[in-house]
Every structure is written in C-alpha cells, then in structure tokens.
Design a protein around this motif. Structure first.
Motif, PDB file in Angstrom:
ATOM      1  N   CYS A 436       0.714  -1.202   0.010  1.00  0.00           N
ATOM      2  CA  CYS A 436      -0.265   0.200  -0.239  1.00  0.00           C
ATOM      3  C   CYS A 436       0.893   1.794   0.378  1.00  0.00           C
ATOM      4  O   CYS A 436       2.201   1.213   0.444  1.00  0.00           O
ATOM      5  N   VAL A 437       0.190   2.150  -0.143  1.00  0.00           N
ATOM      6  CA  VAL A 437       1.187   3.906  -0.438  1.00  0.00           C
ATOM      7  C   VAL A 437       0.547   4.246   1.222  1.00  0.00           C
ATOM      8  O   VAL A 437      -0.902   4.765   1.298  1.00  0.00           O
ATOM      9  N   VAL A 438       1.314   4.980   1.726  1.00  0.00           N
ATOM     10  CA  VAL A 438       0.968   5.797   3.086  1.00  0.00           C
ATOM     11  C   VAL A 438       1.518   6.836   2.993  1.00  0.00           C
ATOM     12  O   VAL A 438       2.450   6.697   2.934  1.00  0.00           O
ATOM     13  N   GLU A 439       1.041   8.229   3.440  1.00  0.00           N
ATOM     14  CA  GLU A 439       1.611   9.321   3.780  1.00  0.00           C
ATOM     15  C   GLU A 439       1.235  10.213   5.559  1.00  0.00           C
ATOM     16  O   GLU A 439       0.059   9.916   4.798  1.00  0.00           O
ATOM     17  N   LEU A 440       1.625  10.342   5.604  1.00  0.00           N
ATOM     18  CA  LEU A 440       1.474  10.868   7.208  1.00  0.00           C
ATOM     19  C   LEU A 440       2.065  12.207   6.358  1.00  0.00           C
ATOM     20  O   LEU A 440       3.430  13.008   6.175  1.00  0.00           O
ATOM     21  N   SER A 441       1.024  13.653   7.137  1.00  0.00           N
ATOM     22  CA  SER A 441       1.200  15.129   7.112  1.00  0.00           C
ATOM     23  C   SER A 441       1.757  15.016   8.537  1.00  0.00           C
ATOM     24  O   SER A 441       1.611  14.987   9.205  1.00  0.00           O
ATOM     25  N   PRO A 442       3.123  16.330   7.783  1.00  0.00           N
ATOM     26  CA  PRO A 442       3.772  16.318   9.066  1.00  0.00           C
ATOM     27  C   PRO A 442       3.702  17.481  10.054  1.00  0.00           C
ATOM     28  O   PRO A 442       3.531  17.732  10.966  1.00  0.00           O
ATOM     29  N   ALA A 443       2.020  18.101   9.519  1.00  0.00           N
ATOM     30  CA  ALA A 443       1.232  19.198  10.234  1.00  0.00           C
ATOM     31  C   ALA A 443       0.541  18.737  11.106  1.00  0.00           C
ATOM     32  O   ALA A 443       0.539  18.735  12.206  1.00  0.00           O
ATOM     33  N   SER A 444       0.596  17.648  11.354  1.00  0.00           N
ATOM     34  CA  SER A 444       0.268  16.253  12.538  1.00  0.00           C
ATOM     35  C   SER A 444       1.139  15.453  12.824  1.00  0.00           C
ATOM     36  O   SER A 444       1.212  15.317  14.706  1.00  0.00           O
ATOM     37  N   PHE A 445       1.886  14.832  12.368  1.00  0.00           N
ATOM     38  CA  PHE A 445       2.783  14.157  13.055  1.00  0.00           C
ATOM     39  C   PHE A 445       3.748  14.621  12.394  1.00  0.00           C
ATOM     40  O   PHE A 445       4.802  13.932  12.090  1.00  0.00           O
ATOM     41  N   PHE A 446       4.749  15.171  13.598  1.00  0.00           N
ATOM     42  CA  PHE A 446       6.073  15.677  13.198  1.00  0.00           C
ATOM     43  C   PHE A 446       7.141  14.377  14.029  1.00  0.00           C
ATOM     44  O   PHE A 446       7.975  14.633  13.252  1.00  0.00           O
ATOM     45  N   ASP A 447       6.832  13.367  14.580  1.00  0.00           N
ATOM     46  CA  ASP A 447       7.011  12.599  15.268  1.00  0.00           C
ATOM     47  C   ASP A 447       6.480  10.994  15.791  1.00  0.00           C
ATOM     48  O   ASP A 447       5.597  11.393  15.478  1.00  0.00           O
ATOM     49  N   ALA A 448       7.336  10.020  15.963  1.00  0.00           N
ATOM     50  CA  ALA A 448       6.274   9.035  16.278  1.00  0.00           C
ATOM     51  C   ALA A 448       5.995   8.678  17.253  1.00  0.00           C
ATOM     52  O   ALA A 448       4.405   8.290  17.852  1.00  0.00           O
ATOM     53  N   GLU A 449       5.587  10.187  18.435  1.00  0.00           N
ATOM     54  CA  GLU A 449       5.395  10.328  19.739  1.00  0.00           C
ATOM     55  C   GLU A 449       3.619  10.508  19.370  1.00  0.00           C
ATOM     56  O   GLU A 449       2.549  10.838  19.736  1.00  0.00           O
ATOM     57  N   ASP A 450       3.714  11.658  17.644  1.00  0.00           N
ATOM     58  CA  ASP A 450       2.156  12.133  17.331  1.00  0.00           C
ATOM     59  C   ASP A 450       1.471  11.156  16.959  1.00  0.00           C
ATOM     60  O   ASP A 450       0.356  10.816  17.079  1.00  0.00           O
ATOM     61  N   VAL A 451       2.596  10.531  16.229  1.00  0.00           N
ATOM     62  CA  VAL A 451       1.410   8.660  15.560  1.00  0.00           C
ATOM     63  C   VAL A 451       1.167   8.167  16.991  1.00  0.00           C
ATOM     64  O   VAL A 451       0.042   7.303  16.491  1.00  0.00           O
ATOM     65  N   GLU A 452       1.442   8.168  18.577  1.00  0.00           N
ATOM     66  CA  GLU A 452       1.208   7.188  18.965  1.00  0.00           C
ATOM     67  C   GLU A 452      -0.577   7.659  19.940  1.00  0.00           C
ATOM     68  O   GLU A 452      -1.181   6.872  19.833  1.00  0.00           O
ATOM     69  N   ALA A 453      -0.445   9.396  19.841  1.00  0.00           N
ATOM     70  CA  ALA A 453      -1.207   9.725  20.964  1.00  0.00           C
ATOM     71  C   ALA A 453      -2.293   9.590  19.389  1.00  0.00           C
ATOM     72  O   ALA A 453      -3.382   9.374  20.144  1.00  0.00           O
ATOM     73  N   ARG A 454      -2.312  10.014  18.155  1.00  0.00           N
ATOM     74  CA  ARG A 454      -3.654   9.952  17.315  1.00  0.00           C
ATOM     75  C   ARG A 454      -4.222   8.250  17.195  1.00  0.00           C
ATOM     76  O   ARG A 454      -5.194   8.052  16.763  1.00  0.00           O
ATOM     77  N   PHE A 455      -2.992   7.425  16.878  1.00  0.00           N
ATOM     78  CA  PHE A 455      -4.027   5.373  16.175  1.00  0.00           C
ATOM     79  C   PHE A 455      -3.452   4.609  17.387  1.00  0.00           C
ATOM     80  O   PHE A 455      -3.859   3.405  17.152  1.00  0.00           O
ATOM     81  N   GLY A 456      -2.540   5.008  18.454  1.00  0.00           N
ATOM     82  CA  GLY A 456      -2.256   4.289  19.989  1.00  0.00           C
ATOM     83  C   GLY A 456      -3.154   3.357  20.083  1.00  0.00           C
ATOM     84  O   GLY A 456      -3.358   1.788  20.499  1.00  0.00           O
ATOM     85  N   SER A 457      -4.356   4.069  20.193  1.00  0.00           N
ATOM     86  CA  SER A 457      -4.982   3.066  20.581  1.00  0.00           C
ATOM     87  C   SER A 457      -6.635   2.827  19.623  1.00  0.00           C
ATOM     88  O   SER A 457      -7.938   2.451  20.542  1.00  0.00           O
ATOM     89  N   ASP A 458      -6.391   3.867  18.928  1.00  0.00           N
ATOM     90  CA  ASP A 458      -7.670   3.854  17.583  1.00  0.00           C
ATOM     91  C   ASP A 458      -7.130   3.538  16.791  1.00  0.00           C
ATOM     92  O   ASP A 458      -6.450   4.298  15.245  1.00  0.00           O
ATOM     93  N   ALA A 459      -6.117   2.195  15.605  1.00  0.00           N
ATOM     94  CA  ALA A 459      -5.666   1.596  14.599  1.00  0.00           C
ATOM     95  C   ALA A 459      -6.547   1.939  13.948  1.00  0.00           C
ATOM     96  O   ALA A 459      -8.026   1.221  13.661  1.00  0.00           O
ATOM     97  N   PRO A 460      -6.306   2.531  12.929  1.00  0.00           N
ATOM     98  CA  PRO A 460      -6.948   2.417  11.138  1.00  0.00           C
ATOM     99  C   PRO A 460      -6.917   0.881  10.413  1.00  0.00           C
ATOM    100  O   PRO A 460      -5.994   0.560  11.041  1.00  0.00           O
ATOM    101  N   SER A 461      -7.876   0.750   9.665  1.00  0.00           N
ATOM    102  CA  SER A 461      -7.763  -0.509   9.333  1.00  0.00           C
ATOM    103  C   SER A 461      -7.328  -0.395   7.841  1.00  0.00           C
ATOM    104  O   SER A 461      -8.075   1.037   6.988  1.00  0.00           O
ATOM    105  N   MET A 462      -6.437  -1.014   6.898  1.00  0.00           N
ATOM    106  CA  MET A 462      -5.519  -0.695   5.733  1.00  0.00           C
ATOM    107  C   MET A 462      -5.907  -2.073   4.826  1.00  0.00           C
ATOM    108  O   MET A 462      -4.806  -2.955   5.483  1.00  0.00           O
TER     109      MET A 462
END
Ligand code: UTP
Length: 471
Positions: A436-462
């Motif tokens: 698959c092709v994935v792009e995280l916008s740096p406007a929301s995801f500066f680092d891994a910590e930002d990814v954890e905060a958004r998806f840590g307990s709410d993983a998107p299905s791909m």
C-alpha cells in the motif's frame, strides 16, 4: 575602471574585457559591477593551487575514530543524561532560542529540475514539495514545543527570486511571512581548465554559488546573524533542502549540543560500507574533522576494529546544530578562511568570438567551501548517531540511488514504521514489502510520539493496494 582593467590584465584574465567596447552604457555598468565583485587576489592564488593543478588532499596527522553519542543510551547514567537533554532541547525550543536553517543555494544540477530544488514534489500521495514538507513540520514543531522557531533559507542569485516567489504563491504555507527569512550566499566564477574565467554572455561571467560553507559569511553579511541575536536565538538547526526526512528540530540533538557547550554538533549515520559516499567523521590530531569520501585513504576506509566493525563507521548526512556565537566568532572580521574544494563540471560559455559552447565533457572548475570544514574550529563538538531510516532520504538524482524514487520509498517506509510501532496492521506482500502507499502529514505527525497519540488506541484499518493519507 582602469583599476579593474589593470587587475584583470595582471592576473591573466584580460580576455574578460574583449567585448567591452561593444556594450551599451547600461551593459557596461552592469558588467563592471559584476567584475568588481571578484576577489582577484584570492582567485590568483586559487588558480595556482586548485585550477591549474589538483590540490593535494593528503590528510596529515594522526587519524582516529571519534566518540559519538549512540542512538539509544547504553546505561542508566546515559539514559538520565539523554532525558535531561530532551528536556533542555524542549525548553530551548519553547523559549525561542532555536531557529531552523535550510541551505537551498545549490544548483541541483544532477536532479535537473527547472526551478528551486525546494519546489520539487516528493511526497508519495499528495506530491507535496520539499519546502511544503519542511514548512508543515516546522508548523507542527511550533505548536508542539510552544516556541516561535523562525526559518532561515539560504538561496543563491540564480534561485533567490524564484524561491521567494514560490513562498509568496504558497502563502508561506501558513507559517507567517514574517517568520521566514531568505538570504543569498556568495558566488565564485567558473574557471576553464586553462585558468581563464568563463563568460556566460558578452556582458556577464559564469558565476556559481560558493558551496554550503558560504552559509557562514552569508549569515553575517545578510544581517541574519544580527536578527537572530536580537530575537534571542542561540542555536541554529541546520539541514539541506533535499532531505525531507530530517527532523527539522530535534530536542535530543539540540539538548545534547547545549548541555555539552558545543559550538557545532553533527548527526552521524552508520555507513553501509567502507566506500559509501558520505563524509567520514574522524579525529585528526585530536580535532573532530569530516574527511570527504573521495579524500580518505583506502586503508583508513577499510580499517576494522577488534569487533570486526569499520573503525571509521560514521558518515555525515549534513545535519548540524551551530551555536550562533560560533558563527559570530568565525566571521567577526568579515572574512572566513575555510579550505577550498575543486569540482570539475560541464559549464557552457562563450568563446573568443562570442559563440556559445556547450561542452559534452567537464571543461571547468567550480570552487566551493564546505560547512563541515568549520567543525575542527568548534569547541566541544558533539556527534549524535541517527537512525538512517528516520533521518535521511536525499533527493540528488533523477533515478536510481538517492533519487526521487528512492526517497519516495524511504518516506513510505518511515511512515509505515511509525504506524506499525503503535500496532497498526499494514498490508504486506509475500516478500515483506508494503502493499500500500502511505503518507503521514508532518502538519500533524512531527514524530513517532504524535503517531502514538493519534493511533495508539484507535488503529485505522488498511487494505492491500490502498493509498492512505493521514492528516
Ligand atoms: P549538493 O552538494 O547536493 O549540491 O548540495 P547541489 O548543488 O544541490 O546539487 P548538484 O551537485 O548540482 O546536483 C547539498 C546541499 O547544500 C546546498 C544545496 O542546496 C543542498 O541543500 N548548497 C550546495 C548550497 O546551499 N549552496 C551551495 O553552494 C552548494
């Protein structure tokens, strides 16, 4: 006028005056103004050392591997120190004591893109440009750390106007026009292998940017250093325009730099092999130095320690933090003597009859200084290792190694690694590559910590063959 004529004739450059009588008053004025910018004394000496012959590149002195801070702390004491460094870095960012600096004055000749390299589209889904990607990351950093983080961008005369226009057109990507500062670097003439400076047209020389080492004097001459001082900026987070994965500011890196009272710090990658085309971190007579891959001897490049690892395993991705005070100290008298480097290039020019010549083989020397040659002049220089997959995806070439294509794959891989680290299931092919092709916008995801905060307990299905953009 007669001073210039004498000066040029005196150093074998009289041919530059050959069309003078054909020029109208305006052309003459413009051309003379350009000729006046030449430092004839410096050029005369570089002709001898770097143009008519190749400079000696023997590394004199005792060469040893340097100390580097590892990626992960190796014991509790170091872990505590890293924790303090992150805290210190965050506080400096919050207090507005750090700015970002992108060097974008290069000609990007290998990529062959019309326009400033920063306007090149790189992201896998939205095709965001390099400048947009950095801008969004900076914007997120400003809100995450709570500080202003001004952005300085170094251009050169050939792309300065286009770069400014690009930012205008893009509304400064929402950063605020008063928080982004452009400054232009110095130039040197291109010189034919016969020692004659080349002319672009009857009333202009072929000029080229004087290398990223030119950043230091350009910061002083443009007034950028003064602005930084009056804004209370103490540290400059330096990176290149063609590396979208770089952390535009890194609290750990900035904190280690500050706690160690370092004047110039560097990130380092573990090289993939002895001859990888990266500058090599070495201690030369006790001074931290980067030796270009083309200048290091085969023996040193291949030397291994008792553990079988390369002794000189640290390569430079050109990511630094510089203390503002260091740049001030080096450029105080308006001069800076960094060593010159010779690059052989194919340079179009006009010949004695005024006809355009487009060479098919290298015909000229461009002279450049490199910013990393300032490291041996720095007090307490720090080296911090970096994870290649997270920090380095350079766009240098059209295809193949270090190309837009390889950069795209690395950007996808980095974003997938961040998603998988928080438990997101990413579809893979049988050989383990992403399906698959994935792009995280740096406007929301500066680092891994930002990814954890958004998806840590709410993983998107791909799903397989899907294209995903998260913002
Ligand atoms: P490169 O060494 O890759 O050079 O620059 P380049 O000019 O961009 O590309 P080629 O070699 O012509 O293909 C590394 C970084 O240093 C900046 C570039 O803009 C890039 O971010 N740079 C280089 C400058 O700002 N000024 C220079 O004079 C040279």
């Amino acid at each position: 006028m007669s001073e210039i004529v004498d000066g040029l004739n005196g150093c074998g450059q009289g041919h530059l005056l050959r069309f003078m009588n054909e020029l109208d008053a305006e052309g003459k004025r413009r051309y003379l103004a350009q000729l006046e910018t030449l430092d004839l004394e410096l050029l005369a000496s570089l002709l001898e050392t770097h143009v008519l012959r190749k400079p000696e590149t023997v590394v004199a002195g005792k060469v040893e591997p340097p100390f580097s801070f590892p990626l992960e702390p190796v014991d509790n004491t170091m872990a505590t120190f890293y924790g303090e460094a992150v805290e210190r870095g965050r506080r400096l960012l919050a207090a507005g004591k750090v700015c970002a600096l992108t060097v974008a004055g290069g000609q990007g000749s290998r990529l062959g893109f019309e326009g400033p390299k920063g306007a090149y589209p790189v992201t896998p889904v939205k095709k965001k440009t390099l400048f947009q990607y950095f801008a969004e990351s900076l914007k997120r950093a400003r809100s995450k750390f709570g500080g202003p983080i001004a952005w300085y961008i170094m251009t050169s005369s050939s792309n300065d106007a286009a770069t400014r226009a690009f930012f205008e057109e893009c509304g400064f990507f929402g950063l605020g026009a008063d928080t982004v500062f452009f400054f232009s670097q110095g130039e040197m003439p291109a010189i034919g292998f016969d020692g004659r400076i080349l002319m672009r047209s009857r009333d202009s020389l072929v000029m080229a940017p004087n290398g990223h080492g030119g950043t230091l004097l350009a910061l002083r001459k443009s007034g950028a250093l003064d602005r930084m001082a009056s804004d209370g900026v103490e540290h400059i987070s330096y990176f290149q325009v063609d590396n979208p994965l770089v952390s535009v500011v890194s609290p750990l890196f900035i904190g280690l730099h500050d706690l160690n009272k370092s004047e110039m710090s560097s990130r380092a990658l573990i090289k993939t092999g002895p001859f990888e085309k990266l500058g090599n971190f070495c201690l030369v007579d006790g001074k931290l130095t980067i030796i270009e891959y083309s200048d290091i001897s085969k023996e040193l490049a291949e030397a291994r320690g008792g553990d079988g690892e390369l002794l000189f395993k640290l390569g430079s991705p050109a990511i630094h933090v510089l203390a503002r005070g260091f740049v001030e100290r080096l450029t105080r008298d308006g001069q800076l003597n960094l060593p010159w480097h010779r690059a052989e290039k194919k340079v179009p020019f006009i010949d004695d009859s005024g006809r355009l010549v487009e060479p098919t083989e290298p015909n000229a020397v461009k002279l450049e200084t490199f910013i990393f040659d300032a490291i041996p002049m720095a007090e307490n220089p720090v080296v911090l290792e970096a994870r290649r997959e997270e920090e380095f995806a350079p766009v240098k070439n059209k295809t193949g190694v270090d190309s837009a294509e390889s950069c795209r794959s690395m950007m996808i891989a980095r974003d997938i690694a961040w998603l998988e680290a928080v438990g997101v299931r990413v579809p893979k092919r049988a050989d383990g590559t992403p399906d698959c092709v994935v792009e995280l916008s740096p406007a929301s995801f500066f680092d891994a910590e930002d990814v954890e905060a958004r998806f840590g307990s709410d993983a998107p299905s791909m799903e397989s063959r899907g294209e995903y953009y998260f913002e």
